[in-house]
Enzyme design. Structure first.
Site, short mmCIF file in Angstrom:
data_model
loop_
_atom_site.label_atom_id
_atom_site.label_comp_id
_atom_site.label_asym_id
_atom_site.label_seq_id
_atom_site.Cartn_x
_atom_site.Cartn_y
_atom_site.Cartn_z
N GLY A 62 4.77 46.68 45.39
CA GLY A 62 3.36 46.79 45.02
C GLY A 62 3.14 47.81 43.91
O GLY A 62 2.35 47.59 42.99
N CYS A 63 3.86 48.91 43.98
CA CYS A 63 3.71 49.97 42.99
C CYS A 63 4.28 49.52 41.64
O CYS A 63 3.75 49.88 40.58
CB CYS A 63 4.37 51.25 43.47
SG CYS A 63 3.63 51.85 45.01
N THR A 64 5.35 48.73 41.66
CA THR A 64 5.93 48.20 40.44
C THR A 64 4.95 47.23 39.79
O THR A 64 4.72 47.28 38.57
CB THR A 64 7.28 47.52 40.74
OG1 THR A 64 8.16 48.51 41.28
CG2 THR A 64 7.89 46.91 39.50
N LYS B 291 4.73 54.89 46.50
CA LYS B 291 6.15 55.21 46.30
C LYS B 291 6.71 54.47 45.08
O LYS B 291 6.54 53.26 44.95
CB LYS B 291 6.95 54.80 47.54
CG LYS B 291 8.40 55.27 47.49
CD LYS B 291 8.94 55.47 48.89
CE LYS B 291 10.36 55.96 48.90
NZ LYS B 291 10.63 57.16 48.14
N GLY C 132 1.92 49.26 38.36
CA GLY C 132 2.30 49.96 37.13
C GLY C 132 2.47 49.02 35.96
O GLY C 132 2.05 49.30 34.84
#
Length: 162
Positions: A44-46, A39, A49
């Site tokens: 974690g995704c930030t 998401k 990325g």
């Protein structure tokens, strides 16, 4: 059906940031890292990325394109890319067609409830469009560096693609 090591990735078309449609065919002659994340704008995704963003120049040197994919809508992807200054495109896969091609939709548990979601996964595709490496159930720490090293090895011929 999902792809496996040594197989050609079927060409697909997907909506991406920058008001564009991306196809696999447009990247022939270059390696491609496709990483799937659950998401946009979550911690974690930030972090993941950002780790890819910070290594983009090294990926460029290894003739490798980076693409991030989630089920978020294009507006959420655009906001995520802008806010985090990502220097690569994000794909909006609301219909899960790209996720299913790579078999990353898995049954997950959160707060005791089961739901279908994206298993954090990364795929390295060689310059001929064949899957060279895959990482499933990824832990974010040090992951982008590991993928970079594999991309560099594939580019210089020391990592065989099947």
């Amino acid at each position: 059906m999902s792809v496996s090591i040594g197989q050609s990735i079927p060409d697909f078309t997907a909506q991406a940031t920058g008001d564009q449609e991306i196809t696999m065919a447009q990247f022939r002659g270059r390696q491609v890292v496709i990483y799937f994340y659950p998401k946009a704008s979550t911690p974690g995704c930030t972090t993941e990325g950002g780790d890819f963003r910070d290594r983009k120049a090294d990926f460029d040197t290894a003739n490798t394109v980076i693409l991030g994919v989630s089920r978020d809508g294009i507006r959420a992807q655009e906001n995520f890319k802008t806010k985090q200054a990502f220097n690569f495109d994000l794909i909006s896969d609301k219909d899960e067609s790209v996720c299913r091609l790579f078999d990353v939709i898995k049954l997950k548990k959160m707060y005791g409830k089961e739901h279908l979601g994206i298993e954090r996964s990364t795929f390295l595709i060689d310059s001929e469009g064949k899957l060279a490496r895959e990482w499933r159930g990824v832990k974010v720490k040090d992951h982008a560096q590991e993928v970079l090293e594999a991309a560099q090895a594939l580019n210089d011929g020391s990592l065989d693609s099947a």
